[in-house]
Design a protein around this motif. Sequence first.
Motif, PDB file in Angstrom:
ATOM      1  N   ASP A   1       0.822  -1.205   0.000  1.00 57.05           N
ATOM      2  CA  ASP A   1       0.000   0.000   0.000  1.00 57.05           C
ATOM      3  C   ASP A   1       0.860   1.262   0.000  1.00 57.05           C
ATOM      4  O   ASP A   1       1.760   1.437   0.837  1.00 57.05           O
ATOM      5  CB  ASP A   1      -0.905   0.023   1.227  1.00 57.05           C
ATOM      6  CG  ASP A   1      -2.027  -1.002   1.126  1.00 57.05           C
ATOM      7  OD1 ASP A   1      -2.496  -1.254   0.013  1.00 57.05           O
ATOM      8  OD2 ASP A   1      -2.412  -1.556   2.183  1.00 57.05           O
TER       9      ASP A   1
ATOM     10  N   ASN B   1      -0.045   5.543  -0.451  1.00 57.27           N
ATOM     11  CA  ASN B   1      -1.072   6.566  -0.643  1.00 57.27           C
ATOM     12  C   ASN B   1      -0.428   7.929  -0.425  1.00 57.27           C
ATOM     13  O   ASN B   1      -0.323   8.425   0.704  1.00 57.27           O
ATOM     14  CB  ASN B   1      -2.240   6.356   0.321  1.00 57.27           C
ATOM     15  CG  ASN B   1      -3.411   7.279   0.009  1.00 57.27           C
ATOM     16  OD1 ASN B   1      -3.340   8.111  -0.898  1.00 57.27           O
ATOM     17  ND2 ASN B   1      -4.487   7.136   0.762  1.00 57.27           N
TER      18      ASN B   1
ATOM     19  N   THR C   1      -3.010  -1.336  -2.669  1.00 55.87           N
ATOM     20  CA  THR C   1      -3.318  -0.218  -3.565  1.00 55.87           C
ATOM     21  C   THR C   1      -2.161   0.774  -3.571  1.00 55.87           C
ATOM     22  O   THR C   1      -1.630   1.109  -2.514  1.00 55.87           O
ATOM     23  CB  THR C   1      -4.592   0.500  -3.107  1.00 55.87           C
ATOM     24  OG1 THR C   1      -5.670  -0.449  -3.061  1.00 55.87           O
ATOM     25  CG2 THR C   1      -4.961   1.624  -4.048  1.00 55.87           C
ATOM     26  N   GLN C   2      -1.838   1.229  -4.783  1.00 52.00           N
ATOM     27  CA  GLN C   2      -0.746   2.206  -4.922  1.00 52.00           C
ATOM     28  C   GLN C   2      -1.294   3.500  -5.520  1.00 52.00           C
ATOM     29  O   GLN C   2      -1.871   3.478  -6.617  1.00 52.00           O
ATOM     30  CB  GLN C   2       0.381   1.666  -5.802  1.00 52.00           C
ATOM     31  CG  GLN C   2       1.164   0.512  -5.218  1.00 52.00           C
ATOM     32  CD  GLN C   2       0.434  -0.820  -5.384  1.00 52.00           C
ATOM     33  OE1 GLN C   2      -0.154  -1.099  -6.436  1.00 52.00           O
ATOM     34  NE2 GLN C   2       0.451  -1.642  -4.347  1.00 52.00           N
TER      35      GLN C   2
ATOM     36  N   PRO D   1      -0.216   5.174  -9.119  1.00 53.41           N
ATOM     37  CA  PRO D   1      -0.040   3.827  -9.647  1.00 53.41           C
ATOM     38  C   PRO D   1       1.428   3.554  -9.983  1.00 53.41           C
ATOM     39  O   PRO D   1       2.140   4.428 -10.483  1.00 53.41           O
ATOM     40  CB  PRO D   1      -0.905   3.829 -10.920  1.00 53.41           C
ATOM     41  CG  PRO D   1      -1.862   4.947 -10.727  1.00 53.41           C
ATOM     42  CD  PRO D   1      -1.150   5.983  -9.937  1.00 53.41           C
TER      43      PRO D   1
END
Length: 391
Positions: A359, A361, A383-384, A387
């Motif tokens: 991860d 963010n 989740t990156q 991206p």
Amino acid sequence: MDSNLNLQTILLLFFLVYVVEAQNGVFDITAYGGKDGGDITQAVMDAWKAACAATGAATVLIPKGTYTMNLVNLAGPCKQAQMNFQLEGIVQAPADPAAMDSESWLLFDHVDDLTVFGGGTLDGQGQKAWESNECSKNSKCPQMPANLRLNFVNNGVVHDITSLNSKMIHIMILSANNLTIQHVTITAPSTSINTDGIHIGRSTGVKILDTTIGTGDDCVSVSDGNKDITVSKVTCGPGHGLSIGSLGKYDNEGPVVGVHISDCTLTKTDNGVRIKSWPDSKPGSASDISFENIVMNDVGNPVIIDQAYCPYGGCSQAPSRVKLSNIKIAGIKGTSSTQEAVKIFCSPALPCENVEIGDINLAFSGGAATCTCANTKPTLTGTQVPPVVCT
């Protein structure tokens, strides 16, 4: 006859001081001529010599007060199993860098089972040194003294002291084993050149814990030859971030194995967490590295692997020969002061292997944050943002 009596009285007093010290294990520098407001260089060395030769645990004490001190080399091995250095006062180095022809101000050398503590301050008075420092332009610039240097210290702890305005590196660790730095405060302005907070070289089992660092260079820098390094709950800023490297500049550099940086907060630093190696480098390697649970507050380049590191310009364009592998980056969150929030540039000759990215963010106030990634094929989980797309 009176003069003989006075001499006997003086000798008796010195003997009683020695007996009291030997009984309680405390070697107060004031018993060796140290005075508040005075130069304690010789007093510290004399107290250390007596303590190091004593049996049982021994403590050299610098009591509360303000003192001046020039270069001090406190060498072992000592006789006893536990050696303590209790710094309660404020100790100031000479302001003129010409008065200190050494790479260390307070040096502990070949001392086992050492504890440095006491709530006091080592003030390097580095302002004049920073003004004359040309290291940003000259890679062969002369070295100036670190506030505190720990060479070949085994089973040591440094806690609850302050390093202020060092002329160059604040705390230098070389060839140490099982050494912990905890609850230490390191302070210098962002304009203080080459004032790394803690620099670790060729050591094993070093832990940097619960420490606050604000300075003009890397908050923590890990060079070659290190194994099993832990950096946790460090607050960094200002500074250049938490860094591994730069690697590959010299012949016969030792491998870096096991560097774990976690639960740290960086604020307004030039970089976040990074690995850096020189282009056209000497052979080397770094493996088993993790950056986890890091908070970035308005940080430039929050995540960066740079295998073309060239701070002075004019470098060869040949690829780095430092091999990077087994790297984990996860739990990185906060804000970036640069649009490129994630940069992973591995060597085209030796692509990074076994890179895991979890991860991320990271927000950029001027628009969408971006990522560049080359010469690796990472495993992505979670989740990156931004991206992560690698080529």
